[in-house]
Design a protein around this motif. Sequence first.
Motif, PDB file in Angstrom:
ATOM      1  N   LYS A 100       0.867  -1.127  -0.104  1.00  8.52           N
ATOM      2  CA  LYS A 100       0.101  -0.027  -0.055  1.00  8.52           C
ATOM      3  C   LYS A 100       0.881   1.374   0.021  1.00  8.52           C
ATOM      4  N   LYS A 101       0.715   2.076  -0.996  1.00  5.02           N
ATOM      5  CA  LYS A 101       1.389   3.386  -1.050  1.00  5.02           C
ATOM      6  C   LYS A 101       1.453   4.127   0.247  1.00  5.02           C
ATOM      7  N   GLY A 102       2.244   4.904   0.689  1.00  8.90           N
ATOM      8  CA  GLY A 102       2.133   6.073   1.519  1.00  8.90           C
ATOM      9  C   GLY A 102       2.143   5.388   2.994  1.00  8.90           C
ATOM     10  N   ALA A 103       2.021   4.135   3.242  1.00  8.13           N
ATOM     11  CA  ALA A 103       1.765   3.506   4.548  1.00  8.13           C
ATOM     12  C   ALA A 103       3.126   2.541   4.860  1.00  8.13           C
ATOM     13  N   SER A 104       3.383   2.598   6.343  1.00  9.17           N
ATOM     14  CA  SER A 104       4.207   1.631   6.994  1.00  9.17           C
ATOM     15  C   SER A 104       3.759   0.267   6.374  1.00  9.17           C
ATOM     16  N   GLN A 105       4.642  -0.612   5.999  1.00  8.27           N
ATOM     17  CA  GLN A 105       4.444  -2.066   5.564  1.00  8.27           C
ATOM     18  C   GLN A 105       5.181  -2.867   6.324  1.00  8.27           C
ATOM     19  N   PRO A 106       4.374  -4.126   6.595  1.00 10.31           N
ATOM     20  CA  PRO A 106       5.401  -5.119   7.019  1.00 10.31           C
ATOM     21  C   PRO A 106       6.378  -5.715   6.139  1.00 10.31           C
ATOM     22  N   THR A 107       7.654  -6.073   6.623  1.00  9.19           N
ATOM     23  CA  THR A 107       8.683  -6.322   5.993  1.00  9.19           C
ATOM     24  C   THR A 107       8.716  -7.298   4.993  1.00  9.19           C
ATOM     25  N   PHE A 151      -4.656  -3.359  10.093  1.00  7.52           N
ATOM     26  CA  PHE A 151      -4.759  -4.760   9.587  1.00  7.52           C
ATOM     27  C   PHE A 151      -3.543  -5.584   8.684  1.00  7.52           C
ATOM     28  N   LEU A 152      -3.052  -4.737   7.974  1.00  9.66           N
ATOM     29  CA  LEU A 152      -1.976  -5.379   7.075  1.00  9.66           C
ATOM     30  C   LEU A 152      -1.057  -6.069   8.087  1.00  9.66           C
ATOM     31  N   GLN A 153      -0.592  -5.308   8.977  1.00 11.92           N
ATOM     32  CA  GLN A 153       0.359  -5.598  10.008  1.00 11.92           C
ATOM     33  C   GLN A 153      -0.128  -6.890  10.805  1.00 11.92           C
ATOM     34  N   TYR A 154      -1.418  -6.914  11.044  1.00 11.99           N
ATOM     35  CA  TYR A 154      -1.901  -8.180  11.931  1.00 11.99           C
ATOM     36  C   TYR A 154      -2.079  -9.247  10.832  1.00 11.99           C
ATOM     37  N   PHE A 155      -2.426  -8.957   9.533  1.00 12.14           N
ATOM     38  CA  PHE A 155      -2.438 -10.106   8.446  1.00 12.14           C
ATOM     39  C   PHE A 155      -1.121 -10.861   8.510  1.00 12.14           C
ATOM     40  N   ALA A 156      -0.022  -9.903   8.466  1.00  9.66           N
ATOM     41  CA  ALA A 156       1.339 -10.631   8.119  1.00  9.66           C
ATOM     42  C   ALA A 156       1.815 -11.153   9.347  1.00  9.66           C
ATOM     43  N   THR A 181     -14.555  -9.271   9.534  1.00 11.56           N
ATOM     44  CA  THR A 181     -14.666  -9.501  10.925  1.00 11.56           C
ATOM     45  C   THR A 181     -13.680  -8.522  11.806  1.00 11.56           C
ATOM     46  N   PHE A 182     -13.612  -7.291  11.431  1.00 14.53           N
ATOM     47  CA  PHE A 182     -12.452  -6.416  12.004  1.00 14.53           C
ATOM     48  C   PHE A 182     -13.009  -6.085  13.460  1.00 14.53           C
ATOM     49  N   MET A 183     -14.268  -6.183  14.063  1.00 12.82           N
ATOM     50  CA  MET A 183     -14.755  -6.049  15.339  1.00 12.82           C
ATOM     51  C   MET A 183     -14.223  -7.058  16.179  1.00 12.82           C
ATOM     52  N   TYR A 184     -13.486  -8.227  15.890  1.00  8.40           N
ATOM     53  CA  TYR A 184     -12.865  -9.231  16.498  1.00  8.40           C
ATOM     54  C   TYR A 184     -11.563  -9.088  17.100  1.00  8.40           C
ATOM     55  N   LEU A 185     -10.892  -7.797  16.536  1.00 10.16           N
ATOM     56  CA  LEU A 185      -9.392  -7.623  16.711  1.00 10.16           C
ATOM     57  C   LEU A 185      -9.298  -6.407  17.709  1.00 10.16           C
ATOM     58  N   ASP A 186      -8.776  -6.637  18.776  1.00  8.39           N
ATOM     59  CA  ASP A 186      -8.510  -5.672  19.528  1.00  8.39           C
ATOM     60  C   ASP A 186      -7.109  -4.595  18.996  1.00  8.39           C
ATOM     61  N   VAL A 187      -6.411  -5.063  18.191  1.00 12.69           N
ATOM     62  CA  VAL A 187      -5.215  -4.263  17.552  1.00 12.69           C
ATOM     63  C   VAL A 187      -5.374  -3.477  16.767  1.00 12.69           C
TER      64      VAL A 187
END
Length: 364
Positions: free
Chosen positions: A15-22, A41-46, A336-342
């Motif tokens: 994703k452009k302009g955002a901090s990304q998982p390495t 969410f992308l960080q949690y995904f990774a 189901t984003f509402m399940y993720l406290d992060v």
Amino acid sequence: MSNLDSSLAGHAVPKKGASQPTNNALDLIEEHILPKLDPEFLQYFADVIAKHPPAHTIPIEEVRKTPEKFQPPCALDSSTEKGVSDHVVSSQDGTSIPMRVYHPIADAQGIERPGPHPVHLNFHGGGFVLGDLNCEAGLCLMMRKAGVVVVDVNYRHCPETIWGKCIQDAWAALNWVRDEHVSLNINPFSVSIGGVSAGGHISLVLQHMARDAGIPLKLCMPTVPPTTDCLSYEYYTQSPFASFHEFHRGPVLPWKRIKYFGNQCMPQDKLPEIKKMWPDWWLSPMRAPNWSGLCDTYIRTAEVDPLRDEGEAYAMKLVASGTMVTLKRYLGCPHTFMYLDVLSQKRQWDEDSIYALKVAHGLL
């Protein structure tokens, strides 16, 4: 591992302009989807989701053997929490349905109201296949902070039970709550209903049933609800909604996961039997025959969710019928984003839930 943790598909670019998982985990998300997703969410995904096999590859028999392995992140055993008690209700066919009742406790100022309290019935998500009294316990503990009694209903699941019994179970729970209002210390004239995903579908059906039965509801509060019979589709292309096509290979609830649930709930060889057993609009609330006189409704959708457009289309039908509707889309969020406290959007969802319940029940 959770239901959310193991739902993934696709290929992607960062994703452009955002901090990304390495790492290269984001290569699993399709290029047209990735820029729409919240960086949290992308960080949690990774970190979590990409490390587990896709949920649609796990046989239902394995899930049933070790259900604790497949609970959502908000799951916990709340049975020993203060103000929490377990009950059962008899459904229409005599089956006992477990419920967990959460009474409000002292608020942040130490004020403990004597009651009778308003009551909110929660119907959990899980594609009509997964879930128990632990899976959304974190959400129920949160919602009781509004000053309401929360009743969590563990309706029956497929494939062990034919689809549609879940509606009967939910209806029995609603009537039980009103019948037992004295022992539960609740106000039977201040009742709301809601749920996530499959639970949202159930609450929409009950919204119509309650109107028809003359049962007053303060609010119907579904989140990311399926409002069509999409579980009966043979192919995702049968959906008339753009989001169903755009996100059919999304990182959460891809078409293969929807089809997985559909194979348990509405397999093609059982569809004729199911359609004969229940009103057509139970399968698809969008096809309900009467839209007048329905209670206030708060529908919440997620931007990166195949069910987004059908949930919002339902809201528009309510608006056209004169129903008071609040509609909110959570940007950058999967199903189901509402399940993720992060996620900060999950924390916003919590605040929105508490506020909506307070407003509906006159607690502000």
